[in-house]
Motif scaffolding. Sequence first.
Motif, PDB file in Angstrom:
ATOM      1  N   PHE A   1       0.839  -1.191   0.000  1.00 18.39           N
ATOM      2  CA  PHE A   1       0.000   0.000   0.000  1.00 18.39           C
ATOM      3  C   PHE A   1       0.875   1.242   0.000  1.00 18.39           C
ATOM      4  O   PHE A   1       2.050   1.173   0.307  1.00 18.39           O
ATOM      5  CB  PHE A   1      -0.887   0.026   1.262  1.00 18.39           C
ATOM      6  N   ALA A   2       0.260   2.371  -0.285  1.00 20.79           N
ATOM      7  CA  ALA A   2       0.916   3.669  -0.113  1.00 20.79           C
ATOM      8  C   ALA A   2       0.387   4.274   1.177  1.00 20.79           C
ATOM      9  O   ALA A   2      -0.812   4.233   1.440  1.00 20.79           O
ATOM     10  CB  ALA A   2       0.611   4.591  -1.283  1.00 20.79           C
ATOM     11  N   VAL A   3       1.278   4.816   1.980  1.00 24.53           N
ATOM     12  CA  VAL A   3       0.897   5.491   3.216  1.00 24.53           C
ATOM     13  C   VAL A   3       1.373   6.937   3.111  1.00 24.53           C
ATOM     14  O   VAL A   3       2.552   7.187   2.874  1.00 24.53           O
ATOM     15  CB  VAL A   3       1.534   4.801   4.454  1.00 24.53           C
ATOM     16  N   LEU A   4       0.456   7.869   3.282  1.00 28.87           N
ATOM     17  CA  LEU A   4       0.779   9.295   3.244  1.00 28.87           C
ATOM     18  C   LEU A   4       0.712   9.834   4.665  1.00 28.87           C
ATOM     19  O   LEU A   4      -0.258   9.583   5.374  1.00 28.87           O
ATOM     20  CB  LEU A   4      -0.215  10.070   2.381  1.00 28.87           C
ATOM     21  N   GLU A   5       1.758  10.545   5.060  1.00 28.27           N
ATOM     22  CA  GLU A   5       1.784  11.195   6.367  1.00 28.27           C
ATOM     23  C   GLU A   5       2.102  12.663   6.144  1.00 28.27           C
ATOM     24  O   GLU A   5       3.053  12.997   5.433  1.00 28.27           O
ATOM     25  CB  GLU A   5       2.837  10.558   7.268  1.00 28.27           C
TER      26      GLU A   5
ATOM     27  N   THR B   1       2.373  16.713   7.837  1.00 25.80           N
ATOM     28  CA  THR B   1       2.371  17.745   8.881  1.00 25.80           C
ATOM     29  C   THR B   1       2.320  19.068   8.148  1.00 25.80           C
ATOM     30  O   THR B   1       2.279  19.106   6.909  1.00 25.80           O
ATOM     31  CB  THR B   1       3.640  17.673   9.745  1.00 25.80           C
ATOM     32  N   ARG B   2       2.368  20.142   8.852  1.00 26.22           N
ATOM     33  CA  ARG B   2       2.354  21.466   8.186  1.00 26.22           C
ATOM     34  C   ARG B   2       3.643  21.704   7.387  1.00 26.22           C
ATOM     35  O   ARG B   2       3.668  22.510   6.465  1.00 26.22           O
ATOM     36  CB  ARG B   2       2.187  22.573   9.220  1.00 26.22           C
ATOM     37  N   THR B   3       4.699  20.952   7.699  1.00 24.16           N
ATOM     38  CA  THR B   3       5.988  21.199   7.028  1.00 24.16           C
ATOM     39  C   THR B   3       6.462  20.043   6.148  1.00 24.16           C
ATOM     40  O   THR B   3       7.380  20.230   5.345  1.00 24.16           O
ATOM     41  CB  THR B   3       7.098  21.509   8.060  1.00 24.16           C
ATOM     42  N   THR B   4       5.879  18.850   6.284  1.00 21.35           N
ATOM     43  CA  THR B   4       6.323  17.714   5.476  1.00 21.35           C
ATOM     44  C   THR B   4       5.148  16.883   4.985  1.00 21.35           C
ATOM     45  O   THR B   4       4.138  16.748   5.673  1.00 21.35           O
ATOM     46  CB  THR B   4       7.262  16.784   6.278  1.00 21.35           C
ATOM     47  N   LEU B   5       5.319  16.340   3.797  1.00 15.81           N
ATOM     48  CA  LEU B   5       4.396  15.352   3.250  1.00 15.81           C
ATOM     49  C   LEU B   5       5.236  14.165   2.817  1.00 15.81           C
ATOM     50  O   LEU B   5       6.121  14.311   1.966  1.00 15.81           O
ATOM     51  CB  LEU B   5       3.624  15.914   2.059  1.00 15.81           C
ATOM     52  N   THR B   6       5.021  13.019   3.433  1.00 16.18           N
ATOM     53  CA  THR B   6       5.819  11.836   3.166  1.00 16.18           C
ATOM     54  C   THR B   6       4.919  10.753   2.567  1.00 16.18           C
ATOM     55  O   THR B   6       3.834  10.501   3.069  1.00 16.18           O
ATOM     56  CB  THR B   6       6.451  11.296   4.461  1.00 16.18           C
ATOM     57  N   VAL B   7       5.391  10.130   1.489  1.00 17.40           N
ATOM     58  CA  VAL B   7       4.690   8.994   0.874  1.00 17.40           C
ATOM     59  C   VAL B   7       5.597   7.785   1.013  1.00 17.40           C
ATOM     60  O   VAL B   7       6.749   7.822   0.592  1.00 17.40           O
ATOM     61  CB  VAL B   7       4.374   9.253  -0.601  1.00 17.40           C
ATOM     62  N   ARG B   8       5.067   6.735   1.619  1.00 16.99           N
ATOM     63  CA  ARG B   8       5.829   5.488   1.778  1.00 16.99           C
ATOM     64  C   ARG B   8       5.102   4.371   1.044  1.00 16.99           C
ATOM     65  O   ARG B   8       3.897   4.248   1.157  1.00 16.99           O
ATOM     66  CB  ARG B   8       5.964   5.124   3.262  1.00 16.99           C
ATOM     67  N   LEU B   9       5.861   3.575   0.299  1.00 21.45           N
ATOM     68  CA  LEU B   9       5.293   2.416  -0.390  1.00 21.45           C
ATOM     69  C   LEU B   9       5.679   1.166   0.369  1.00 21.45           C
ATOM     70  O   LEU B   9       6.825   1.008   0.737  1.00 21.45           O
ATOM     71  CB  LEU B   9       5.810   2.349  -1.831  1.00 21.45           C
TER      72      LEU B   9
END
Length: 196
Positions: free
Chosen positions: A182-186, A188-196
């Motif tokens: 799956f893809a997990v998006l996390e 915050t106001r300063t970062t956007l992280t996508v993990r596969l």
Amino acid sequence: YSVGMLSTDDPRWKSQYEALYGPLGIPFYATLGNHDWVHPDSPAAEILYSGVSKSWRMPAPYYTYTAGPVQFFAIDTQEMSAAQLAWLDRAISESKATWKVVYGHHQVYSATRLDNPRLIKDLAPLLNHRVDVYLCGHDHNLQALKPVEGVHYFVAGAGGAGTYRTDSTYARSLASFEKYGFAVLEATRTTLTVRL
């Protein structure tokens, strides 16, 4: 899968959705794909099911919602109408969100089905330098692709059906995985992280 749902009381809602995902207790914001259009009643059944299920969300063929600092734009890439493109253009323009994520079923770029000329022509210009991420499924694998015009492209279609091969020579590829996941998006106001 593979023909969508026939109605809001199709027994497959219980066996293939509620039994598997209902116990998680989280909302699922769905979008239509090519298999959802196989049966002519399926798109309407899937939209109407939002009024039946505690977790299934699909209020319209295309829609937007906000979660924390992210505004999501769910689109129907199978039926990419002029009306939908105008809506998306306006919705992105009006967004005040820190992060903007557009998602639809079909790939714009992929190391499996390669470039999608229709979406490159019609959709990509609306995304360029205006959104942060475009996320899709369709290809049954996981892919991170090189950013194009400020947009990060990801494929996350490896949730259950048999996986597809990727072309290791595809120039836009950063990473690809021919396995389930799956893809997990996390965000915050300063970062956007996508993990596969």
